[in-house]
Scaffold this motif. Structure first.
Motif, PDB file in Angstrom:
ATOM      1  N   GLU A   1       7.447  18.215   7.455  1.00 43.36           N
ATOM      2  CA  GLU A   1       6.174  18.801   7.861  1.00 43.36           C
ATOM      3  C   GLU A   1       5.110  18.521   6.808  1.00 43.36           C
ATOM      4  N   LEU A   2       4.004  17.979   7.243  1.00 40.94           N
ATOM      5  CA  LEU A   2       2.899  17.660   6.358  1.00 40.94           C
ATOM      6  C   LEU A   2       1.669  18.463   6.758  1.00 40.94           C
ATOM      7  N   ASP A   3       0.864  18.840   5.766  1.00 39.69           N
ATOM      8  CA  ASP A   3      -0.397  19.489   6.108  1.00 39.69           C
ATOM      9  C   ASP A   3      -1.346  18.439   6.682  1.00 39.69           C
ATOM     10  N   LYS A   4      -2.471  18.888   7.206  1.00 45.01           N
ATOM     11  CA  LYS A   4      -3.393  17.975   7.886  1.00 45.01           C
ATOM     12  C   LYS A   4      -3.867  16.846   6.982  1.00 45.01           C
ATOM     13  N   LEU A   5      -4.295  17.193   5.784  1.00 44.28           N
ATOM     14  CA  LEU A   5      -4.828  16.182   4.880  1.00 44.28           C
ATOM     15  C   LEU A   5      -3.765  15.162   4.509  1.00 44.28           C
ATOM     16  N   SER A   6      -2.566  15.630   4.186  1.00 45.25           N
ATOM     17  CA  SER A   6      -1.492  14.706   3.804  1.00 45.25           C
ATOM     18  C   SER A   6      -1.132  13.772   4.946  1.00 45.25           C
ATOM     19  N   ALA A   7      -1.102  14.317   6.169  1.00 47.84           N
ATOM     20  CA  ALA A   7      -0.787  13.493   7.333  1.00 47.84           C
ATOM     21  C   ALA A   7      -1.845  12.425   7.555  1.00 47.84           C
ATOM     22  N   VAL A   8      -3.106  12.799   7.414  1.00 49.65           N
ATOM     23  CA  VAL A   8      -4.195  11.836   7.604  1.00 49.65           C
ATOM     24  C   VAL A   8      -4.158  10.762   6.526  1.00 49.65           C
ATOM     25  N   VAL A   9      -3.981  11.161   5.274  1.00 50.12           N
ATOM     26  CA  VAL A   9      -3.948  10.194   4.172  1.00 50.12           C
ATOM     27  C   VAL A   9      -2.772   9.235   4.337  1.00 50.12           C
ATOM     28  N   LEU A  10      -1.619   9.758   4.728  1.00 42.55           N
ATOM     29  CA  LEU A  10      -0.443   8.905   4.906  1.00 42.55           C
ATOM     30  C   LEU A  10      -0.643   7.925   6.061  1.00 42.55           C
ATOM     31  N   ALA A  11      -1.079   8.439   7.209  1.00 46.07           N
ATOM     32  CA  ALA A  11      -1.264   7.575   8.376  1.00 46.07           C
ATOM     33  C   ALA A  11      -2.339   6.522   8.124  1.00 46.07           C
ATOM     34  N   PHE A  12      -3.455   6.951   7.552  1.00 53.37           N
ATOM     35  CA  PHE A  12      -4.524   6.001   7.258  1.00 53.37           C
ATOM     36  C   PHE A  12      -4.099   5.014   6.178  1.00 53.37           C
ATOM     37  N   GLY A  13      -3.336   5.503   5.189  1.00 50.81           N
ATOM     38  CA  GLY A  13      -2.865   4.618   4.133  1.00 50.81           C
ATOM     39  C   GLY A  13      -1.961   3.524   4.672  1.00 50.81           C
ATOM     40  N   LEU A  14      -1.042   3.881   5.541  1.00 49.93           N
ATOM     41  CA  LEU A  14      -0.140   2.896   6.144  1.00 49.93           C
ATOM     42  C   LEU A  14      -0.917   1.871   6.949  1.00 49.93           C
ATOM     43  N   ASN A  15      -1.893   2.351   7.711  1.00 50.96           N
ATOM     44  CA  ASN A  15      -2.689   1.460   8.552  1.00 50.96           C
ATOM     45  C   ASN A  15      -3.630   0.587   7.721  1.00 50.96           C
ATOM     46  N   ASN A  16      -4.402   1.223   6.851  1.00 49.37           N
ATOM     47  CA  ASN A  16      -5.425   0.493   6.101  1.00 49.37           C
ATOM     48  C   ASN A  16      -4.825  -0.502   5.120  1.00 49.37           C
ATOM     49  N   ALA A  17      -3.672  -0.161   4.544  1.00 49.52           N
ATOM     50  CA  ALA A  17      -3.044  -1.064   3.579  1.00 49.52           C
ATOM     51  C   ALA A  17      -2.772  -2.430   4.194  1.00 49.52           C
ATOM     52  N   SER A  18      -2.418  -2.447   5.470  1.00 48.35           N
ATOM     53  CA  SER A  18      -2.117  -3.720   6.131  1.00 48.35           C
ATOM     54  C   SER A  18      -3.364  -4.592   6.234  1.00 48.35           C
ATOM     55  N   TYR A  19      -4.514  -3.988   6.492  1.00 50.34           N
ATOM     56  CA  TYR A  19      -5.759  -4.758   6.596  1.00 50.34           C
ATOM     57  C   TYR A  19      -6.243  -5.219   5.224  1.00 50.34           C
ATOM     58  N   TYR A  20      -6.199  -4.306   4.259  1.00 50.57           N
ATOM     59  CA  TYR A  20      -6.604  -4.700   2.912  1.00 50.57           C
ATOM     60  C   TYR A  20      -5.667  -5.770   2.346  1.00 50.57           C
ATOM     61  N   ALA A  21      -4.393  -5.702   2.703  1.00 48.95           N
ATOM     62  CA  ALA A  21      -3.440  -6.701   2.222  1.00 48.95           C
ATOM     63  C   ALA A  21      -3.829  -8.096   2.680  1.00 48.95           C
ATOM     64  N   GLU A  22      -4.265  -8.219   3.927  1.00 46.92           N
ATOM     65  CA  GLU A  22      -4.687  -9.524   4.432  1.00 46.92           C
ATOM     66  C   GLU A  22      -5.935 -10.021   3.718  1.00 46.92           C
ATOM     67  N   VAL A  23      -6.842  -9.090   3.397  1.00 39.44           N
ATOM     68  CA  VAL A  23      -8.052  -9.471   2.662  1.00 39.44           C
ATOM     69  C   VAL A  23      -7.679  -9.997   1.275  1.00 39.44           C
ATOM     70  N   PHE A  24      -6.842  -9.237   0.577  1.00 38.80           N
ATOM     71  CA  PHE A  24      -6.446  -9.651  -0.773  1.00 38.80           C
ATOM     72  C   PHE A  24      -5.601 -10.927  -0.753  1.00 38.80           C
ATOM     73  N   ARG A  25      -4.764 -11.068   0.275  1.00 41.44           N
ATOM     74  CA  ARG A  25      -3.951 -12.286   0.363  1.00 41.44           C
ATOM     75  C   ARG A  25      -4.845 -13.520   0.443  1.00 41.44           C
ATOM     76  N   ALA A  26      -5.891 -13.434   1.272  1.00 42.59           N
ATOM     77  CA  ALA A  26      -6.822 -14.562   1.387  1.00 42.59           C
ATOM     78  C   ALA A  26      -7.505 -14.834   0.047  1.00 42.59           C
ATOM     79  N   GLY A  27      -7.855 -13.755  -0.661  1.00 44.05           N
ATOM     80  CA  GLY A  27      -8.491 -13.932  -1.960  1.00 44.05           C
ATOM     81  C   GLY A  27      -7.568 -14.558  -2.976  1.00 44.05           C
ATOM     82  N   LEU A  28      -6.319 -14.111  -3.026  1.00 51.95           N
ATOM     83  CA  LEU A  28      -5.350 -14.658  -3.983  1.00 51.95           C
ATOM     84  C   LEU A  28      -5.038 -16.115  -3.690  1.00 51.95           C
ATOM     85  N   GLU A  29      -4.899 -16.436  -2.408  1.00 54.06           N
ATOM     86  CA  GLU A  29      -4.594 -17.819  -2.051  1.00 54.06           C
ATOM     87  C   GLU A  29      -5.792 -18.741  -2.259  1.00 54.06           C
TER      88      GLU A  29
END
Length: 222
Positions: A91-119
């Motif tokens: 069980e997660l409180d509202k803020l923790s649930a939002v941060v976790l869900a958004f973190g999982l989602n957003n990390a994938s998009y930022y990863a693609e941005v950084f991958r392009a930059g590194l390459e």
């Protein structure tokens, strides 16, 4: 025309709703200030793991993560994290649930941005840094990563603007961000003007960033 103004641009309702919406706007601002750095940091490490991986298994696992969360609806992800995990004993409180869900989602998009930059950083930069006596890790963090980040600043800003707008879905778990505040006032006023006012507030805070992004994109292509 009068009906349009009364239902969507009612100044009297705007004045009454503004204090409540400003409270929601503050929630949106600090929520964005949490989830954006989480996504950026996680995305950078995912990109580093992908570009520096010596194991195909690790690389495939990171690619699978990125593809999955870029394809999975963030709204459904948030619902599963907040409402579904309690059935698994988590069980997660509202803020923790939002941060976790958004973190999982957003990390994938930022990863693609950084991958392009590194390459996009020439391999000779790493070799030149190593020739000065730096270890692979030091060369990566001191030479390669800073160049990669500079190359993708416009993409990072653009992605962060989308994240701010994404925070609207936090309303499904009753986190009192801007859109949730607008809906609460709308339910009392029986008038959609608070929703329009919320949109105007989003425009007010995001338009300067959008213009700045446009200038950076223009300079990058000159």
């Amino acid at each position: 025309m009068d009906n349009l103004i009364q239902n969507f641009f009612n100044l009297e309702i705007y004045r009454a709703a503004l204090p409540h919406l400003l409270t929601g706007l503050w929630t949106t601002v600090w929520l964005s200030a949490i989830v954006i750095p989480v996504g950026v940091i996680a995305g950078l490490f995912l990109a580093l793991g992908l570009t520096q991986a010596r194991s195909r298994l690790v690389a495939w696992a990171i690619v699978a993560y990125i593809d999955f969360f870029r394809s999975f609806p963030p709204l459904v992800l948030l619902i599963l994290v907040y409402f579904g995990w309690p059935f698994l004993g988590i069980e997660l409180d509202k803020l923790s649930a939002v941060v976790l869900a958004f973190g999982l989602n957003n990390a994938s998009y930022y990863a693609e941005v950084f991958r392009a930059g590194l390459e996009g950083v020439p391999k000779g930069q790493m070799e030149a840094a190593r020739s000065t006596g730096l270890t692979p890790g030091q060369a990566l963090w001191s030479v390669v990563v800073p160049q990669a980040v500079r190359n993708v600043v416009p993409d990072l800003v653009g992605n962060s603007i989308e994240v701010v707008k994404l925070t609207t879905i936090a309303s499904v778990v009753a986190l009192p961000e801007l859109l949730r505040a607008a809906r609460d006032v709308q339910s009392i006023a029986f008038n959609p003007s608070p929703i329009v006012l919320a949109a105007l507030l989003y425009l007010l805070i995001l338009w300067p960033l959008t213009r700045w992004l446009g200038r950076m994109e223009h300079k990058r292509h000159i």
